[in-house]
Design an enzyme around this catalytic site. Structure first.
Site: not given
Ligand code: GLY
Length: 572
Positions: A102, A379
């Protein structure tokens, strides 16, 4: 031979289970079958890259790495090196793990960084412009996964992406639609983006025309030759930090050098005898998914009928409670050591949650009927199974479709706007869906809470289904409904990913539904229970990508959601 290996682990329960599924799947045109390996992604070209890695002896992790880099070229809207994501792995040998790559807040970030003097978010700055960019994690995460589980040389896995960028590929309908449609003003705003997305005379590429990305090819070549150092240090890091400095962004060379991906223990739950493994915090996906499954487990959902009013009522109530817990408790675990994971994942918590669910009356999250912020298709998710049955479920993102819409000068890739996933206004939680709870406030080096839900369902210690989807907060609900479609409603994977879906996220207290997901009668009944119902204005909910391992027949069954324009399943 590989098919025999799959057959060798067949169990009676699985035979019965799949007999049921196959019984329903005879004409499932959206299901692709293969015996030896499969990749399903939002880009058929990238799926084929991964499939070729499998065919030449690579394992599921090798194919995942190659697919992810290929998607960075062929699906620049979400495939990336400039973003971050999560990978969940279930080996045929029973090893289960996950990788967290992340994005992180830059070291110069802080909880009030987007607020004007009245305490409101200034000019959408948490989503627009360079202040919205989180420190990318994808390259570090793919490298870590490869170091741990890969078998082919790294350079071989990055090579197909380099070639796709350098030699080009036939422009897809998906990219054409984006470049000529409502995103055009965004692409035209930044010269470094315009240069990549349009021809030198400003005209767009036609579908089928050769599209080359030379700067991206050079960036990928450095990653290929130097590993993560080719991204987080040297020329790429210098150019990115300089671009940030020149244009008001925060990310420095120190931010990039400091980035590390983390291997984490997946969250685990059970549902009707199946094991569910998914992504732990900083994703909310796995926790909320398992909590919702726990709540729903004690109802006879099959008997209620797929997408009947009663069924959707109970699914909604589970969503409402799962998302409330998401807001209250979840954030980056490295900054929130007190997250009550064990409790949230427990059957007793679900039992507690069920005590205030009425069978025919909607609960209230908030009495205000509010507009729900549109959750798009941002995404991307893909699934991989190799000939041994090793399984990868990987979701990664640059947040919005094409992230900030900004390509870093000379580097060729889109920058994420993932900082928008933090709670931007401390303390403000309202009926419009704004969440201001503490666990997900901005801090230097912190990971923003995610909804990405790469998931693997297993039975008797063997992976059975890899599933995930894009779609912001809708991701968790999409994955939930695909799993219920398979396990409760006996659908094959094609039907399961295609079926209409709904989304409720606690606040605002509104259920958004795909128009084809509910009959008029069900809509009337559902509303009569007190639910606020709103038709999804455009597009579909997510783009689920999944593979089922049919041990009984020794066959892999994959489905790429037709909500995705360029997606496809590639097997052999
Ligand atoms: N950007 C979408 C998520 O991380 O849930």
């Amino acid at each position: 031979m590989a098919a025999l290996r799959l057959k060798a682990v067949a169990g009676i329960v699985l035979c019965l289970f799949f007999a049921r599924i196959n019984g329903l799947s005879a004409a499932g045109q959206t299901t692709t079958k293969a015996k030896n390996g499969m990749v399903v992604s939002s880009s058929m070209i990238a799926s084929e890259v991964g499939r070729n890695i499998l065919r030449t002896g690579g394992n599921a992790t090798d194919a995942a790495v190659a697919t992810a880099f290929a998607l960075a070229v062929t699906l620049p809207a979400a495939g990336n090196v400039g973003g971050g994501g999560f990978m969940v792995y279930h080996g045929a040998d029973g090893e289960i793990t996950s990788f967290d790559f992340r994005e992180k807040a830059p070291l110069a970030a802080g909880p009030d960084m987007y607020l004007d003097q009245d305490g409101n978010v200034r000019d959408n700055s948490n989503h627009a412009g360079l202040l919205a960019v989180g420190v990318p994690g994808t390259v570090a995460g793919l490298y870590l996964a490869h170091q741990r589980l890969g078998s082919k040389p790294w350079a071989e896995l990055v090579e197909p992406a380099v070639r796709l960028a350098e030699e080009g590929f036939e422009l897809t309908w998906g990219i054409y639609t984006d470049a000529t449609g409502r995103l055009k003003p965004r692409f035209k705003k930044y010269p470094s983006t315009t240069k990549v997305m349009y021809k030198s005379d400003g005209d767009f590429y036609e579908p089928g025309e050769l599209w080359q990305q030379h700067d991206l090819a050079r960036t990928l070549r450095r990653i290929q030759q130097q590993g993560p150092d080719g991204f987080y240090k040297g020329e790429t890091a210098r150019k990115l930090a300089q671009f940030m400095k020149n244009n008001g962004g925060l990310i420095t060379e120190a931010d990039l050098a400091k980035y590390r991906a983390i291997e984490r223990k997946p969250v685990h739950g059970t549902y009707r005898g199946y094991d569910v493994y998914s992504m732990p915090p900083p994703s909310s996906g796995g926790v909320v998914l398992i909590e919702m499954l726990n709540i729903l487990e004690s109802y006879d959902l099959k008997k209620m009928g797929h997408n009947s009013a009663l069924y959707l009522h109970l699914v909604t109530e589970a969503m409402r409670r799962g998302f409330a817990d998401r807001a209250l408790f979840l954030g980056d675990p490295d900054f929130n050591p007190e997250i009550p994971l064990e409790k949230l994942l427990s059957k007793s918590h679900a039992q507690q949650q069920r005590t205030n669910i009425a069978l025919s009356v909607a609960s209230k999250s908030d009495s205000a009927m509010a507009t729900q912020p549109e959750e798009g298709t941002h995404t991307t998710h893909f699934a991989v199974v190799d000939s041994d049955g090793n399984t990868v479920s990987l979701t990664y993102t640059i947040e919005y479709w094409y992230g900030t819409g900004i390509i870093a000068e000379g580097l060729g890739f889109f920058l994420n706007n993932e900082m928008g996933d933090f709670n931007a206004v401390p303390g403000l939680t309202n009926s419009k869906g704004r969440i201001g709870t503490a666990p997900n406030l901005i801090a230097p080096g912190k990971r923003m809470l995610s909804s990405m839900t790469p998931t693997i369902v297993a039975k008797d210690g063997k992976p059975l289904m890899a599933i995930g989807s894009p779609g912001g907060r809708t991701i968790i609900n999409t994955v939930l409904q695909v799993i219920l479609n398979v396990l409760d409603h006996g659908m094959n994977i094609g039907r399961a990913v295609e079926a209409g879906r709904i989304h409720h996220q606690w606040l605002p207290d509104v259920t958004v539904f795909e128009p084809w997901s509910m009959s008029l009668d069900s809509q009337r009944l559902y509303k009569s229970m007190g639910h606020n119902l709103r038709e999804k204005p455009y597009g579909g909910q997510g783009r689920a990508m999944g593979i089922l391992i049919n041990y009984a027949d020794g066959v892999l069954e994959g489905a790429a959601d037709t909500r995705s324009q360029d997606g496809g399943a590639a097997g052999f």
